[in-house]
Design a protein around this motif. Structure first.
Motif, PDB file in Angstrom:
ATOM      1  N   GLU A  37       0.804  -1.215   0.000  1.00  0.00           N
ATOM      2  CA  GLU A  37       0.000   0.000   0.000  1.00  0.00           C
ATOM      3  C   GLU A  37       0.838   1.266   0.000  1.00  0.00           C
ATOM      4  OE1 GLU A  37      -3.707  -2.213   2.246  1.00  0.00           O
ATOM      5  OE2 GLU A  37      -2.248  -1.069   3.405  1.00  0.00           O
ATOM      6  N   LYS A 132     -10.385   1.361   2.312  1.00  0.00           N
ATOM      7  CA  LYS A 132      -9.393   0.290   2.167  1.00  0.00           C
ATOM      8  C   LYS A 132      -8.122   0.812   1.513  1.00  0.00           C
ATOM      9  CE  LYS A 132     -12.329  -2.698   3.785  1.00  0.00           C
ATOM     10  NZ  LYS A 132     -12.263  -3.049   5.224  1.00  0.00           N
ATOM     11  N   ALA A 133      -8.227   1.940   0.798  1.00  0.00           N
ATOM     12  CA  ALA A 133      -7.065   2.541   0.146  1.00  0.00           C
ATOM     13  C   ALA A 133      -6.601   3.810   0.848  1.00  0.00           C
ATOM     14  CB  ALA A 133      -7.390   2.859  -1.315  1.00  0.00           C
ATOM     15  N   GLN A 136      -2.849   4.260   1.308  1.00  0.00           N
ATOM     16  CA  GLN A 136      -2.227   4.703   0.066  1.00  0.00           C
ATOM     17  C   GLN A 136      -2.380   6.212  -0.107  1.00  0.00           C
ATOM     18  OE1 GLN A 136      -3.154   2.380  -3.515  1.00  0.00           O
ATOM     19  NE2 GLN A 136      -4.192   0.892  -2.211  1.00  0.00           N
ATOM     20  N   LYS A 137      -3.582   6.694   0.175  1.00  0.00           N
ATOM     21  CA  LYS A 137      -3.887   8.112  -0.031  1.00  0.00           C
ATOM     22  C   LYS A 137      -3.083   9.008   0.902  1.00  0.00           C
ATOM     23  CE  LYS A 137      -7.734  11.388   0.091  1.00  0.00           C
ATOM     24  NZ  LYS A 137      -9.182  11.561   0.369  1.00  0.00           N
ATOM     25  N   ASN A 202       0.052   0.690 -10.559  1.00  0.00           N
ATOM     26  CA  ASN A 202      -0.865  -0.384 -10.174  1.00  0.00           C
ATOM     27  C   ASN A 202      -0.158  -1.669  -9.771  1.00  0.00           C
ATOM     28  OD1 ASN A 202      -3.089   1.240 -10.711  1.00  0.00           O
ATOM     29  ND2 ASN A 202      -3.115   0.648 -12.868  1.00  0.00           N
ATOM     30  N   VAL A 205      -1.101  -2.804  -6.385  1.00  0.00           N
ATOM     31  CA  VAL A 205      -2.412  -3.436  -6.283  1.00  0.00           C
ATOM     32  C   VAL A 205      -2.307  -4.904  -6.674  1.00  0.00           C
ATOM     33  CG1 VAL A 205      -4.826  -3.343  -6.999  1.00  0.00           C
ATOM     34  CG2 VAL A 205      -3.501  -1.234  -6.847  1.00  0.00           C
ATOM     35  N   MET A 296      -5.911   3.439  -6.035  1.00  0.00           N
ATOM     36  CA  MET A 296      -6.898   3.567  -4.963  1.00  0.00           C
ATOM     37  C   MET A 296      -8.266   3.091  -5.419  1.00  0.00           C
ATOM     38  SD  MET A 296      -5.523   7.220  -3.624  1.00  0.00           S
ATOM     39  CE  MET A 296      -3.775   7.436  -3.951  1.00  0.00           C
ATOM     40  N   THR A 299      -8.086  -0.750  -5.921  1.00  0.00           N
ATOM     41  CA  THR A 299      -8.103  -1.410  -4.609  1.00  0.00           C
ATOM     42  C   THR A 299      -9.523  -1.554  -4.094  1.00  0.00           C
ATOM     43  OG1 THR A 299      -5.888  -0.671  -3.980  1.00  0.00           O
ATOM     44  CG2 THR A 299      -7.401  -1.163  -2.190  1.00  0.00           C
TER      45      THR A 299
END
Length: 329
Positions: A37, A132-133, A136-137, A202, A205, A296, A299
């Protein structure tokens, strides 16, 4: 509503760090899903930093094999969902010992991961598919602020707009793909191996999907492949009805994914495509930066696919053979 470190707060953390030290490198550190992530932020840094070194390391490798560059001019982001992963907690301690500024990135702001960190960034996880992402953000948002402060990175405002818009896009995408998720589950419920392909940002992911959603949570062999590398050996296994999952980029590396898809079609494999372009990211996010937000959205969509797969196989995503059950491993 779950707590999350805001972009304004990320900007302030960057400002404080830069008032106290010279930053020559940014290192992302984690284990398992948390490491995957961090990939989108790492990829953004690799693509945009001209002077700052950007690195991604597995936590326990970092603990026992310190890179020569790492030290007092380093910023380390160490991630762990619950903040209890022992290798990541140790990585915080090691990074501090070696002179770096250390940032803990976690859902649990009072966890063991945060005790010796200089700063704690908090992400969401449970409230929605977009959550869930969230890790990452937050990692990407911090990287955007750090590189802009240090290098005046181009397309800064476009990146901020993307960070503002991506959650809504991700949740809408996940909500509108239930039929596709059910079909995926039906098609793959009996397979023992799934080859997972992706390119660019990606790849994280794909790694998370193959290693964790499939291998950890479903006990299905997940073979993770870079779409560009597919034609340098792995394509020999692309035969009739061989199971594949392809994440398609909406950005610069889309050609790599399209080339892989053409080959999968040519030899009649059992393939599923999850295409970022289907979710209209570029209607709200500038095309010049859409690459960094694909992960994101993908995901969020893939989580729904995995849930349907688990339901049909009567193997919930929470089921484990060893994790949380063995004391020593």
């Amino acid at each position: 509503m779950e707590k999350v470190t805001t972009q304004t707060e990320l900007k302030q953390v960057v400002k404080t760090i830069l008032s106290q030290q010279t930053v020559k490198n940014l290192t992302f550190i984690g284990c398992g899903a948390s490491m995957s992530e961090l990939y989108a932020a790492y990829y953004y840094g690799q693509q945009n930093a001209t002077e700052v070194g950007i690195h991604l390391l597995q936590a326990n490798e970092f603990n026992y094999a310190k890179p020569a560059y790492f030290g007092e001019n380093s910023v380390a982001i160490v991630a762990s969902l619950g903040g209890t992963t022992k290798e990541s907690v140790m990585a915080v301690q090691k990074a501090k010992q070696w002179g770096a500024t250390v940032i803990a990135l976690t859902y649990q702001e009072d966890s063991a991961l945060t005790k010796e960190a200089d700063y704690t960034l908090v992400h969401k996880f449970f409230e929605s598919y977009a959550a869930k992402a969230s890790k990452q953000k937050v990692a990407l948002g911090f990287t955007v602020e750090l590189l802009y402060a240090l290098e005046k990175t181009p397309l800064y405002r476009e990146m901020l707009a993307g960070l503002e818009a991506v959650d809504e896009i991700a949740n809408t995408a996940a909500a509108n793909t239930e039929n596709e998720a059910v079909q995926f589950a039906e098609n793959y419920k009996d397979v023992s191996t799934i080859h997972v392909l992706a390119s660019g940002a990606n790849y994280g992911v794909a790694y998370s999907t193959g290693m964790f959603l499939f291998m950890e949570m479903q006990w299905i062999n997940g073979v993770v492949l870079d779409s560009g590398e597919f034609f340098h050996g792995p394509f020999e296994l692309a035969v009739k009805n061989a199971p594949y999952l392809l994440f398609m980029s909406d950005g610069q590396t889309r050609h790599l994914d399209a080339r892989a898809l053409e080959f999968l079609q040519r030899f009649s494999t059992k393939y599923t495509v999850i295409d970022a372009k289907d979710y209209w990211l570029d209607s709200k996010i500038d095309k010049q930066v859409v690459d960094y937000f694909d992960p994101m959205v993908l995901t969020a969509v893939m989580r729904g696919f995995a849930e349907k797969l688990g339901e049909l196989r009567k193997h919930p995503l929470s089921k484990r053979r060893y994790m949380w059950k063995l004391e020593n491993y």
